[in-house]
Design an enzyme around this catalytic site. Sequence first.
Site, mmCIF file in Angstrom:
data_model
loop_
_atom_site.group_PDB
_atom_site.id
_atom_site.type_symbol
_atom_site.label_atom_id
_atom_site.label_comp_id
_atom_site.label_asym_id
_atom_site.label_seq_id
_atom_site.Cartn_x
_atom_site.Cartn_y
_atom_site.Cartn_z
ATOM 1 N N LYS A 1 0.835 -1.203 0.000
ATOM 2 C CA LYS A 1 0.000 0.000 0.000
ATOM 3 C C LYS A 1 0.876 1.262 0.000
ATOM 4 O O LYS A 1 2.100 1.179 0.220
ATOM 5 C CB LYS A 1 -0.923 -0.036 1.227
ATOM 6 C CG LYS A 1 -1.903 -1.217 1.206
ATOM 7 C CD LYS A 1 -2.783 -1.216 2.452
ATOM 8 C CE LYS A 1 -3.715 -2.423 2.457
ATOM 9 N NZ LYS A 1 -4.587 -2.421 3.664
ATOM 10 N N ARG B 1 -1.413 -14.807 3.490
ATOM 11 C CA ARG B 1 -2.178 -14.153 4.567
ATOM 12 C C ARG B 1 -1.492 -14.368 5.919
ATOM 13 O O ARG B 1 -1.484 -13.476 6.765
ATOM 14 C CB ARG B 1 -3.604 -14.710 4.624
ATOM 15 C CG ARG B 1 -4.459 -14.372 3.425
ATOM 16 C CD ARG B 1 -5.076 -12.997 3.499
ATOM 17 N NE ARG B 1 -6.040 -12.859 4.577
ATOM 18 C CZ ARG B 1 -6.814 -11.779 4.725
ATOM 19 N NH1 ARG B 1 -6.734 -10.762 3.862
ATOM 20 N NH2 ARG B 1 -7.667 -11.695 5.716
ATOM 21 N N HIS C 1 -1.763 -5.455 1.259
ATOM 22 C CA HIS C 1 -3.003 -6.184 1.012
ATOM 23 C C HIS C 1 -2.671 -7.581 0.509
ATOM 24 O O HIS C 1 -1.743 -7.760 -0.285
ATOM 25 C CB HIS C 1 -3.846 -5.478 -0.061
ATOM 26 C CG HIS C 1 -4.961 -6.348 -0.575
ATOM 27 N ND1 HIS C 1 -6.157 -6.491 0.095
ATOM 28 C CD2 HIS C 1 -5.023 -7.184 -1.646
ATOM 29 C CE1 HIS C 1 -6.921 -7.360 -0.561
ATOM 30 N NE2 HIS C 1 -6.263 -7.793 -1.619
ATOM 31 N N GLU D 1 -9.331 -10.378 -8.058
ATOM 32 C CA GLU D 1 -8.442 -9.221 -7.863
ATOM 33 C C GLU D 1 -7.327 -9.199 -8.909
ATOM 34 O O GLU D 1 -6.955 -8.127 -9.405
ATOM 35 C CB GLU D 1 -7.883 -9.240 -6.438
ATOM 36 C CG GLU D 1 -8.962 -8.933 -5.409
ATOM 37 C CD GLU D 1 -8.520 -9.094 -3.953
ATOM 38 O OE1 GLU D 1 -9.357 -8.848 -3.071
ATOM 39 O OE2 GLU D 1 -7.360 -9.482 -3.701
ATOM 40 N N ASN E 1 -1.706 -0.430 7.394
ATOM 41 C CA ASN E 1 -1.168 -1.786 7.622
ATOM 42 C C ASN E 1 -0.359 -2.339 6.442
ATOM 43 O O ASN E 1 -0.147 -3.530 6.319
ATOM 44 C CB ASN E 1 -2.271 -2.737 8.096
ATOM 45 C CG ASN E 1 -3.365 -2.948 7.080
ATOM 46 O OD1 ASN E 1 -3.265 -2.493 5.940
ATOM 47 N ND2 ASN E 1 -4.420 -3.645 7.477
ATOM 48 N N TYR F 1 -12.122 -2.684 -3.039
ATOM 49 C CA TYR F 1 -12.640 -2.778 -1.670
ATOM 50 C C TYR F 1 -14.171 -2.740 -1.631
ATOM 51 O O TYR F 1 -14.746 -2.418 -0.599
ATOM 52 C CB TYR F 1 -12.038 -1.670 -0.807
ATOM 53 C CG TYR F 1 -10.639 -1.987 -0.300
ATOM 54 C CD1 TYR F 1 -10.368 -3.171 0.397
ATOM 55 C CD2 TYR F 1 -9.584 -1.098 -0.492
ATOM 56 C CE1 TYR F 1 -9.094 -3.464 0.865
ATOM 57 C CE2 TYR F 1 -8.302 -1.388 -0.019
ATOM 58 C CZ TYR F 1 -8.072 -2.574 0.663
ATOM 59 O OH TYR F 1 -6.813 -2.872 1.133
ATOM 60 N N THR G 1 -5.258 -8.323 10.422
ATOM 61 C CA THR G 1 -5.611 -7.016 9.844
ATOM 62 C C THR G 1 -5.136 -5.855 10.711
ATOM 63 O O THR G 1 -4.581 -4.884 10.212
ATOM 64 C CB THR G 1 -7.142 -6.939 9.653
ATOM 65 O OG1 THR G 1 -7.538 -8.016 8.802
ATOM 66 C CG2 THR G 1 -7.557 -5.614 9.022
ATOM 67 N N ARG H 1 2.917 -7.326 9.058
ATOM 68 C CA ARG H 1 2.242 -6.282 9.838
ATOM 69 C C ARG H 1 2.706 -6.281 11.292
ATOM 70 O O ARG H 1 2.824 -5.218 11.914
ATOM 71 C CB ARG H 1 0.724 -6.467 9.746
ATOM 72 C CG ARG H 1 0.149 -6.116 8.369
ATOM 73 C CD ARG H 1 -1.288 -6.584 8.260
ATOM 74 N NE ARG H 1 -1.942 -6.159 7.028
ATOM 75 C CZ ARG H 1 -3.098 -6.655 6.594
ATOM 76 N NH1 ARG H 1 -3.721 -7.604 7.290
ATOM 77 N NH2 ARG H 1 -3.644 -6.213 5.480
HETATM 78 P P1 DAT Z 1 -7.447 -7.392 5.332
HETATM 79 O O1 DAT Z 1 -6.677 -6.282 4.663
HETATM 80 O O2 DAT Z 1 -6.632 -8.010 6.445
HETATM 81 O O3 DAT Z 1 -8.012 -8.383 4.384
HETATM 82 P P2 DAT Z 1 -10.150 -6.341 5.627
HETATM 83 O O4 DAT Z 1 -10.440 -6.927 4.284
HETATM 84 O O5 DAT Z 1 -11.082 -6.664 6.749
HETATM 85 O O6 DAT Z 1 -8.666 -6.698 6.102
HETATM 86 O O7 DAT Z 1 -10.112 -4.762 5.526
HETATM 87 C C1 DAT Z 1 -9.518 -4.155 4.389
HETATM 88 C C2 DAT Z 1 -8.688 -2.983 4.854
HETATM 89 O O8 DAT Z 1 -9.551 -1.988 5.418
HETATM 90 C C3 DAT Z 1 -7.690 -3.306 5.975
HETATM 91 O O9 DAT Z 1 -6.470 -3.826 5.469
HETATM 92 C C4 DAT Z 1 -7.515 -1.972 6.613
HETATM 93 C C5 DAT Z 1 -8.888 -1.346 6.484
HETATM 94 N N1 DAT Z 1 -9.667 -1.557 7.713
HETATM 95 C C6 DAT Z 1 -10.254 -2.705 8.100
HETATM 96 N N2 DAT Z 1 -10.883 -2.557 9.279
HETATM 97 C C7 DAT Z 1 -10.684 -1.256 9.635
HETATM 98 C C8 DAT Z 1 -11.070 -0.466 10.736
HETATM 99 N N3 DAT Z 1 -11.809 -0.970 11.727
HETATM 100 N N4 DAT Z 1 -10.670 0.842 10.766
HETATM 101 C C9 DAT Z 1 -9.935 1.355 9.764
HETATM 102 N N5 DAT Z 1 -9.540 0.651 8.663
HETATM 103 C C10 DAT Z 1 -9.914 -0.629 8.613
HETATM 104 MG MG MG Z 2 -9.520 -8.222 2.993
#
Ligand code: DAT
Ligand code: MG
Length: 149
Positions: free
Chosen positions: A9, A85, A115, A126, A112, A49, A91, A102
């Site tokens: 990112k 992963r 992705h 994707e 973080n 997203y 996350t 991370r």
């Molecule tokens: P991941 O990236 O581990 O697959 P995710 O798909 O649940 O996680 O969320 C996508 C992204 O959105 C994540 O990398 C960071 C952001 N995100 C997720 N939960 C969040 C939160 N509670 N507050 C802020 N950003 C968040």
């Molecule tokens: Mg995700």
Amino acid sequence: MERTFLAIKPDGVQRGLVGEIIGRFEAKGFTLVGMKLITATRELAEQHYGVHKERPFFAGLVNFITSGPMVAMVWEGDGVVASARKIIGATNPLNSEPGTIRGDLAVNVGRNIIHGSDAVETANEEISLWFKDEELSAWTPCLTPWIVE
Ligand code: DAT
Ligand code: MG
């Protein structure tokens, strides 16, 4: 062969962590089959997203992810989706185990640094969202027999 979509990112690129992050997947033994530096448009970010579009963090997430260049990649190998992963970690970096990307390199869920696709089906979606077929190179590293039985 299984493939996954990984993207460093904008925070990971700005912090100079590209080599460190790519090195972990190379050292593990996965194969890089596509890579480009790309600043995502809002349209691409919103599609990527899309599953989170009703979440309160969605607008901030799209702003962040479009704020600068990312390193978009496709990696190949047996079990690469789930393994990547694990290498990436939870996350929220405060919950990510030390030893994960991370867990070692980030502290905030909104920053973080990487992705990774969460399932084989989403990985394929994707990959086709971010890459054209001709941007991917199918190849077999000469080290493969020393990595895979
Ligand atoms: P991941 O990236 O581990 O697959 P995710 O798909 O649940 O996680 O969320 C996508 C992204 O959105 C994540 O990398 C960071 C952001 N995100 C997720 N939960 C969040 C939160 N509670 N507050 C802020 N950003 C968040
Ligand atoms: Mg995700």
